[in-house]
Motif scaffolding. Structure first.
Motif, mmCIF file in Angstrom:
data_model
loop_
_atom_site.group_PDB
_atom_site.id
_atom_site.type_symbol
_atom_site.label_atom_id
_atom_site.label_comp_id
_atom_site.label_asym_id
_atom_site.label_seq_id
_atom_site.Cartn_x
_atom_site.Cartn_y
_atom_site.Cartn_z
ATOM 1 N N PRO A 145 -56.506 46.254 -85.573
ATOM 2 C CA PRO A 145 -56.573 47.017 -86.825
ATOM 3 C C PRO A 145 -55.675 46.388 -87.899
ATOM 4 C CG PRO A 145 -56.089 48.447 -84.949
ATOM 5 C CD PRO A 145 -56.018 47.045 -84.459
ATOM 6 N N VAL A 146 -56.056 46.578 -89.147
ATOM 7 C CA VAL A 146 -55.264 46.042 -90.258
ATOM 8 C C VAL A 146 -53.855 46.604 -90.165
ATOM 9 C CG1 VAL A 146 -55.031 45.978 -92.764
ATOM 10 C CG2 VAL A 146 -57.288 45.818 -91.725
ATOM 11 N N GLY A 147 -52.863 45.755 -90.370
ATOM 12 C CA GLY A 147 -51.467 46.176 -90.261
ATOM 13 C C GLY A 147 -50.880 45.937 -88.883
ATOM 14 N N GLU A 148 -51.738 45.635 -87.900
ATOM 15 C CA GLU A 148 -51.283 45.372 -86.536
ATOM 16 C C GLU A 148 -51.792 44.031 -86.034
ATOM 17 O OE1 GLU A 148 -52.377 48.610 -84.001
ATOM 18 O OE2 GLU A 148 -51.637 50.104 -85.403
ATOM 19 N N ARG A 149 -52.201 43.151 -86.946
ATOM 20 C CA ARG A 149 -52.811 41.884 -86.562
ATOM 21 C C ARG A 149 -51.803 40.809 -86.183
ATOM 22 N NH1 ARG A 149 -57.941 41.582 -90.698
ATOM 23 N NH2 ARG A 149 -59.027 43.291 -89.690
ATOM 24 N N CYS A 150 -50.545 41.011 -86.475
ATOM 25 C CA CYS A 150 -49.507 40.056 -86.116
ATOM 26 C C CYS A 150 -48.877 40.549 -84.810
ATOM 27 C CB CYS A 150 -48.479 39.953 -87.239
ATOM 28 S SG CYS A 150 -47.473 38.483 -87.151
ATOM 29 N N VAL A 151 -49.241 39.916 -83.693
ATOM 30 C CA VAL A 151 -48.878 40.396 -82.359
ATOM 31 C C VAL A 151 -47.725 39.562 -81.801
ATOM 32 C CG1 VAL A 151 -49.724 40.799 -80.026
ATOM 33 C CG2 VAL A 151 -51.266 41.096 -81.987
ATOM 34 N N LEU A 152 -46.667 40.242 -81.364
ATOM 35 C CA LEU A 152 -45.486 39.590 -80.797
ATOM 36 C C LEU A 152 -45.836 38.924 -79.467
ATOM 37 C CD1 LEU A 152 -42.391 39.101 -80.749
ATOM 38 C CD2 LEU A 152 -42.194 41.300 -79.580
ATOM 39 N N THR A 153 -45.335 37.695 -79.273
ATOM 40 C CA THR A 153 -45.466 37.011 -77.990
ATOM 41 C C THR A 153 -44.071 36.859 -77.389
ATOM 42 O OG1 THR A 153 -45.205 34.778 -78.874
ATOM 43 C CG2 THR A 153 -47.436 35.692 -78.860
ATOM 44 N N GLU A 154 -44.003 36.388 -76.157
ATOM 45 C CA GLU A 154 -42.697 36.210 -75.513
ATOM 46 C C GLU A 154 -42.109 34.830 -75.768
ATOM 47 O OE1 GLU A 154 -44.450 35.254 -71.120
ATOM 48 O OE2 GLU A 154 -44.534 37.288 -71.870
ATOM 49 N N LYS A 155 -42.802 33.977 -76.531
ATOM 50 C CA LYS A 155 -42.347 32.607 -76.756
ATOM 51 C C LYS A 155 -41.438 32.522 -77.975
ATOM 52 C CE LYS A 155 -43.750 27.883 -76.741
ATOM 53 N NZ LYS A 155 -44.837 26.960 -76.605
ATOM 54 N N MET A 156 -40.340 31.757 -77.833
ATOM 55 C CA MET A 156 -39.415 31.521 -78.937
ATOM 56 C C MET A 156 -39.768 30.199 -79.613
ATOM 57 S SD MET A 156 -37.475 34.152 -78.986
ATOM 58 C CE MET A 156 -36.048 33.715 -79.950
ATOM 59 N N CYS A 157 -39.675 30.179 -80.952
ATOM 60 C CA CYS A 157 -40.004 29.000 -81.752
ATOM 61 C C CYS A 157 -38.914 28.806 -82.805
ATOM 62 C CB CYS A 157 -41.347 29.193 -82.446
ATOM 63 S SG CYS A 157 -42.704 29.588 -81.324
ATOM 64 N N THR A 158 -39.093 27.793 -83.662
ATOM 65 C CA THR A 158 -38.126 27.513 -84.712
ATOM 66 C C THR A 158 -38.853 27.151 -86.005
ATOM 67 O OG1 THR A 158 -36.204 26.197 -85.303
ATOM 68 C CG2 THR A 158 -37.929 25.066 -84.088
ATOM 69 N N GLU A 159 -38.131 27.196 -87.120
ATOM 70 C CA GLU A 159 -38.681 26.800 -88.413
ATOM 71 C C GLU A 159 -38.526 25.302 -88.661
ATOM 72 O OE1 GLU A 159 -37.922 29.393 -91.893
ATOM 73 O OE2 GLU A 159 -36.680 30.506 -90.478
ATOM 74 N N THR A 160 -37.774 24.615 -87.817
ATOM 75 C CA THR A 160 -37.555 23.181 -87.984
ATOM 76 C C THR A 160 -38.866 22.447 -87.726
ATOM 77 O OG1 THR A 160 -35.289 23.446 -87.200
ATOM 78 C CG2 THR A 160 -36.182 21.212 -87.241
ATOM 79 N N PRO A 161 -39.392 21.705 -88.713
ATOM 80 C CA PRO A 161 -40.691 21.044 -88.563
ATOM 81 C C PRO A 161 -40.759 20.122 -87.351
ATOM 82 C CG PRO A 161 -39.986 20.977 -90.843
ATOM 83 C CD PRO A 161 -38.833 21.513 -90.047
ATOM 84 N N GLY A 162 -41.902 20.097 -86.742
ATOM 85 C CA GLY A 162 -42.158 19.286 -85.562
ATOM 86 C C GLY A 162 -43.525 19.647 -85.013
ATOM 87 N N GLU A 163 -43.645 19.676 -83.694
ATOM 88 C CA GLU A 163 -44.900 20.051 -83.052
ATOM 89 C C GLU A 163 -45.139 21.550 -83.236
ATOM 90 O OE1 GLU A 163 -46.793 20.050 -78.569
ATOM 91 O OE2 GLU A 163 -45.105 18.725 -79.021
ATOM 92 N N VAL A 164 -46.382 21.927 -83.548
ATOM 93 C CA VAL A 164 -46.727 23.328 -83.794
ATOM 94 C C VAL A 164 -46.490 24.155 -82.537
ATOM 95 C CG1 VAL A 164 -48.627 24.899 -84.361
ATOM 96 C CG2 VAL A 164 -48.400 22.727 -85.572
ATOM 97 N N CYS A 165 -45.878 25.309 -82.700
ATOM 98 C CA CYS A 165 -45.588 26.218 -81.591
ATOM 99 C C CYS A 165 -46.875 26.964 -81.218
ATOM 100 C CB CYS A 165 -44.494 27.195 -82.005
ATOM 101 S SG CYS A 165 -43.768 28.093 -80.624
#
Length: 93
Positions: free
Chosen positions: A45-65
């Motif tokens: 549903p709209v407003g719930e489309r961004c779903v949390l995963t258990e994986k940690m990532c970073t903003e530092t550019p590199g390989e896509v998470c």
């Protein structure tokens, strides 16, 4: 003693400037903390489309998470305001 002041004061100012520049650079790079990745789910549903995963990532550019589950492999993003996925995140190096 007068010659010592003429030499010591400029050297002290130079060292303080270099130290300040180093501290500023170190502070900027430490602001890029690891954060949880969110996958975009267009079927939610709209407003719930961004779903949390258990994986940690970073903003530092590199390989896509990415994150894999039963429905496939997903690119991961930041959660902007609790309802939408924003900036692309990258693998932690």
């Amino acid at each position: 003693m007068k010659n010592f002041r003429k030499i010591a004061l400029p050297v002290a100012i130079l060292l303080m400037g270099a130290g300040s520049a180093y501290a500023t650079t170190a502070l900027k790079s430490s602001n890029l903390v690891d954060q949880p990745g969110y996958r975009f789910d267009p079927s939610a549903p709209v407003g719930e489309r961004c779903v949390l995963t258990e994986k940690m990532c970073t903003e530092t550019p590199g390989e896509v998470c990415t994150y894999s589950d039963a429905s496939g492999t997903h690119n991961l993003f930041q959660n902007i305001d609790g309802t939408s996925c924003g900036n692309q995140l990258f693998e932690i190096q």
